[in-house]
Enzyme design. Structure first.
Site, mmCIF file in Angstrom:
data_model
loop_
_atom_site.group_PDB
_atom_site.id
_atom_site.type_symbol
_atom_site.label_atom_id
_atom_site.label_comp_id
_atom_site.label_asym_id
_atom_site.label_seq_id
_atom_site.Cartn_x
_atom_site.Cartn_y
_atom_site.Cartn_z
ATOM 1 N N LYS A 35 -3.330 4.299 6.936
ATOM 2 C CA LYS A 35 -3.551 4.664 8.337
ATOM 3 C C LYS A 35 -3.160 6.118 8.559
ATOM 4 O O LYS A 35 -2.144 6.565 8.062
ATOM 5 C CB LYS A 35 -2.654 3.803 9.243
ATOM 6 C CG LYS A 35 -2.996 2.336 9.253
ATOM 7 C CD LYS A 35 -2.058 1.598 10.212
ATOM 8 C CE LYS A 35 -2.168 0.103 10.034
ATOM 9 N NZ LYS A 35 -1.547 -0.367 8.773
ATOM 10 N N ASP A 60 -11.661 -1.520 13.444
ATOM 11 C CA ASP A 60 -12.052 -1.569 12.032
ATOM 12 C C ASP A 60 -13.476 -2.103 11.898
ATOM 13 O O ASP A 60 -13.973 -2.819 12.750
ATOM 14 C CB ASP A 60 -11.079 -2.471 11.260
ATOM 15 C CG ASP A 60 -9.693 -1.849 11.172
ATOM 16 O OD1 ASP A 60 -9.616 -0.665 10.768
ATOM 17 O OD2 ASP A 60 -8.707 -2.512 11.532
ATOM 18 N N CYS A 66 -9.089 -13.494 17.451
ATOM 19 C CA CYS A 66 -9.681 -12.347 18.128
ATOM 20 C C CYS A 66 -11.037 -12.065 17.492
ATOM 21 O O CYS A 66 -11.150 -12.050 16.259
ATOM 22 C CB CYS A 66 -8.754 -11.147 17.974
ATOM 23 S SG CYS A 66 -7.044 -11.590 18.360
ATOM 24 N N CYS A 99 -3.467 -18.236 13.092
ATOM 25 C CA CYS A 99 -3.044 -17.476 14.262
ATOM 26 C C CYS A 99 -3.042 -18.410 15.469
ATOM 27 O O CYS A 99 -3.676 -19.462 15.456
ATOM 28 C CB CYS A 99 -4.007 -16.328 14.541
ATOM 29 S SG CYS A 99 -4.145 -15.159 13.180
ATOM 30 N N ARG A 118 7.252 0.251 2.033
ATOM 31 C CA ARG A 118 7.080 -0.927 2.885
ATOM 32 C C ARG A 118 5.949 -1.809 2.387
ATOM 33 O O ARG A 118 5.000 -1.337 1.775
ATOM 34 C CB ARG A 118 6.845 -0.525 4.340
ATOM 35 C CG ARG A 118 5.664 0.390 4.590
ATOM 36 C CD ARG A 118 5.992 1.255 5.831
ATOM 37 N NE ARG A 118 4.850 1.978 6.357
ATOM 38 C CZ ARG A 118 4.416 3.151 5.889
ATOM 39 N NH1 ARG A 118 4.991 3.703 4.825
ATOM 40 N NH2 ARG A 118 3.406 3.758 6.465
ATOM 41 N N ASP A 121 -7.421 3.178 10.258
ATOM 42 C CA ASP A 121 -7.128 2.643 8.927
ATOM 43 C C ASP A 121 -8.344 2.982 8.080
ATOM 44 O O ASP A 121 -9.440 2.452 8.319
ATOM 45 C CB ASP A 121 -6.902 1.132 9.019
ATOM 46 C CG ASP A 121 -5.860 0.661 8.029
ATOM 47 O OD1 ASP A 121 -5.908 1.141 6.878
ATOM 48 O OD2 ASP A 121 -5.024 -0.165 8.400
ATOM 49 N N CYS A 178 -11.245 -9.212 14.894
ATOM 50 C CA CYS A 178 -10.175 -9.195 13.874
ATOM 51 C C CYS A 178 -10.617 -8.550 12.564
ATOM 52 O O CYS A 178 -11.665 -8.869 12.023
ATOM 53 C CB CYS A 178 -9.722 -10.622 13.600
ATOM 54 S SG CYS A 178 -8.498 -10.722 12.280
ATOM 55 N N ARG A 207 -9.097 -9.024 9.772
ATOM 56 C CA ARG A 207 -8.890 -9.997 8.681
ATOM 57 C C ARG A 207 -9.634 -11.295 8.983
ATOM 58 O O ARG A 207 -9.236 -12.364 8.544
ATOM 59 C CB ARG A 207 -7.397 -10.284 8.491
ATOM 60 C CG ARG A 207 -6.625 -9.130 7.907
ATOM 61 C CD ARG A 207 -5.339 -9.538 7.199
ATOM 62 N NE ARG A 207 -4.686 -8.322 6.738
ATOM 63 C CZ ARG A 207 -3.624 -7.774 7.339
ATOM 64 N NH1 ARG A 207 -3.040 -8.370 8.368
ATOM 65 N NH2 ARG A 207 -3.108 -6.646 6.883
ATOM 66 N N ARG A 229 0.811 -1.207 0.000
ATOM 67 C CA ARG A 229 0.000 0.000 0.000
ATOM 68 C C ARG A 229 0.849 1.263 0.000
ATOM 69 O O ARG A 229 0.416 2.309 -0.459
ATOM 70 C CB ARG A 229 -0.911 -0.038 1.223
ATOM 71 C CG ARG A 229 -1.984 0.998 1.211
ATOM 72 C CD ARG A 229 -2.550 1.194 2.595
ATOM 73 N NE ARG A 229 -3.472 0.153 2.991
ATOM 74 C CZ ARG A 229 -3.738 -0.117 4.275
ATOM 75 N NH1 ARG A 229 -3.135 0.539 5.231
ATOM 76 N NH2 ARG A 229 -4.595 -1.047 4.577
ATOM 77 N N TYR A 230 2.032 1.171 0.574
ATOM 78 C CA TYR A 230 2.936 2.328 0.649
ATOM 79 C C TYR A 230 4.212 1.971 -0.117
ATOM 80 O O TYR A 230 4.676 0.833 -0.042
ATOM 81 C CB TYR A 230 3.315 2.623 2.095
ATOM 82 C CG TYR A 230 2.165 2.782 3.060
ATOM 83 C CD1 TYR A 230 1.421 3.968 3.088
ATOM 84 C CD2 TYR A 230 1.835 1.775 3.950
ATOM 85 C CE1 TYR A 230 0.381 4.120 3.999
ATOM 86 C CE2 TYR A 230 0.797 1.926 4.861
ATOM 87 C CZ TYR A 230 0.070 3.095 4.889
ATOM 88 O OH TYR A 230 -0.952 3.249 5.785
HETATM 89 C C1 LIG Z 1 -0.506 -1.106 8.640
HETATM 90 C C2 LIG Z 1 0.142 -1.366 7.382
HETATM 91 C C3 LIG Z 1 1.490 -1.045 7.179
HETATM 92 C C4 LIG Z 1 2.351 -0.466 8.281
HETATM 93 O O1 LIG Z 1 2.041 0.864 8.514
HETATM 94 P P1 LIG Z 1 2.931 1.709 9.544
HETATM 95 O O2 LIG Z 1 2.198 2.986 9.655
HETATM 96 O O3 LIG Z 1 4.300 1.815 8.969
HETATM 97 O O4 LIG Z 1 2.967 0.930 10.850
HETATM 98 C C5 LIG Z 1 2.050 -1.280 5.958
HETATM 99 N N1 LIG Z 1 1.341 -1.803 4.941
HETATM 100 C C6 LIG Z 1 0.045 -2.118 5.086
HETATM 101 C C7 LIG Z 1 -0.676 -2.682 3.933
HETATM 102 C C8 LIG Z 1 -0.605 -1.918 6.297
HETATM 103 O O5 LIG Z 1 -1.886 -2.257 6.449
HETATM 104 S S1 SF4 Z 2 -6.252 -9.736 15.164
HETATM 105 FE FE1 SF4 Z 2 -6.724 -11.294 13.587
HETATM 106 S S2 SF4 Z 2 -4.758 -11.643 12.552
HETATM 107 FE FE2 SF4 Z 2 -4.295 -10.667 14.529
HETATM 108 S S3 SF4 Z 2 -3.946 -12.368 15.961
HETATM 109 FE FE3 SF4 Z 2 -6.095 -11.766 16.159
HETATM 110 S S4 SF4 Z 2 -7.165 -13.167 14.743
HETATM 111 FE FE4 SF4 Z 2 -4.993 -13.214 14.163
#
Ligand SMILES: *Cc1c(COP(=O)(O)O)cnc(C)c1O
Ligand code: SF4
Length: 353
Positions: free
Chosen positions: A321, A277, A113, A109, A100, A314, A116, A118, A96-97
């Site tokens: 974010k 989220d 959670c 996992c 990174r 986010d 979550c 995801r 996304r960036y």
């Molecule tokens: C959260 C996230 C990051 C990390 O973001 P930081 O602000 O650097 O902690 C990088 N890529 C994706 C896709 C993310 O969701």
């Molecule tokens: S938030 Fe989602 S991805 Fe993270 S540990 Fe919990 S269940 Fe796993």
């Protein structure tokens, strides 16, 4: 705390195991089995042990014990709340960036959670990257020299066998342009016994390896969890934390203060406090942004700056974010007004250049 009847050697993975553990009423088992069919359950022994069965509002149980309301999809909820798909050029990568990238070698996992973001992707039945897919993901990173940091996420990358993890870390460390490797994990909290010497050895690298621990309440940090974090920091891995602001878990200033002090005292720097989220079936955890801002404001005056995380949202849809903490500044004709931690407003004149 009273001991749970559930044998603490096993992870509770079904509604009936949660009933056996005394965490849900036996009459509710059928309804929760329907939830379990849609969203995975895992409540490992090290966290089962930290739940107080005498407390109906236990903050760990609230995070991890399913609820029938999870079957209700809210109108404002999304299947992919932070837009991972829109930024996924191939399986296992979210980019996304420019500087990174997320690398997701597994979708399982140590704990599931209930809030979550995801939750529709993770679970014990979700396939990890096949060897060919992992190679393709590593090639993607190798071929983009703009990638400066790789974030191992998932799922939880620390559920990988140490040998597999080591091969990934070594492959990333061998890429000249990759300077930083970051691991997002809940393993030291959920299964601290997995932080073994072999795991620590797999994380050893010439590149900087950071670990961001997912933890939401000080009660999750028992002696075993703290010892696991200590092994990681003694191995030279800087520790940060990310927490989710959750209704009924940590939505008051005293609880957050205790969490952040406990983290900092244990050499873990609070990094992010996430606004929850809009994942499906998670309405019971959400609270207004304004409430989060008020909480952050309450912490500002009374808690060490080192212990203050950044409150972030986010943006739904995959836009990234951004900090959404309280605003202390307002602009006027004479420059600015700035509010101090006690709430008193001061003029900060600034003449135009
Ligand atoms: C959260 C996230 C990051 C990390 O973001 P930081 O602000 O650097 O902690 C990088 N890529 C994706 C896709 C993310 O969701
Ligand atoms: S938030 Fe989602 S991805 Fe993270 S540990 Fe919990 S269940 Fe796993």
């Amino acid at each position: 705390m009273t001991a749970l009847p559930f044998p603490r050697k096993r992870t509770a993975r079904t509604a009936s195991e949660l009933a056996e553990a005394g965490l849900i009423a036996p009459a509710g088992t059928a309804a929760l089995a329907a939830v379990a069919a849609r969203y995975a359950i895992a409540l490992p022994p090290a966290l089962l042990d930290r739940i107080d069965p005498g407390n109906p509002a236990d903050p760990i149980a609230r995070q991890l014990v399913p609820d029938a309301s999870e079957l209700v999809d809210g109108a404002d909820e999304l299947q992919d709340p932070i837009g991972d798909h829109a930024h996924s050029p191939l399986r296992g990568i979210v980019h996304r960036y420019p500087d990174r990238v997320l690398l997701q070698p597994v979708a399982t996992c140590a704990v599931y959670c209930r809030y979550c973001f995801r939750r529709e992707q993770v679970g014990p039945d979700s396939a990890p990257l096949r060897p060919g897919e992992l190679d393709a993901a590593l090639d993607y990173i190798r071929n983009d020299t703009g990638i400066w940091e790789v974030i191992l996420s998932g799922g939880d990358p620390l559920v990988l066998a140490p040998g597999k993890l080591k091969r990934i870390i070594d492959a990333l460390a061998a890429m000249d342009h990759v300077a930083v490797i970051r691991i997002h994990s809940r393993v030291p909290i959920a299964t601290p016994e997995h932080v073994t010497d072999a795991l620590l050895a797999s994380l050893r690298s010439d590149k900087a390896v950071y670990l961001v621990l997912h933890v939401n309440h000080a009660q999750e940090l028992g002696p075993e969890q703290i010892a696991a974090c200590r092994r990681l920091s003694d191995a030279g891995i800087p520790l940060l934390s990310q927490s989710v602001l959750l209704r009924g878990v940590n939505d008051d200033a005293a609880t957050l203060e205790t969490l952040f002090r406990t983290l900092l005292r244990n050499r873990i720097k609070p990094y992010y406090l996430h606004h929850p989220d809009r994942a499906r079936g998670t309405a019971r955890f959400r609270l207004p942004l304004a409430e989060g801002q008020t909480l952050m404001k309450q912490l500002r005056g009374r808690l060490s700056g080192l212990a203050q995380p950044t409150y972030v949202l986010d943006i739904p849809g995959g836009y990234g974010k951004v900090p959404v903490g309280p605003d202390y500044l307002s602009e006027n004709d004479a420059g600015w007004s700035v509010e101090d931690p006690a709430g008193v407003v001061h003029a900060y004149p600034e003449t135009p250049a």
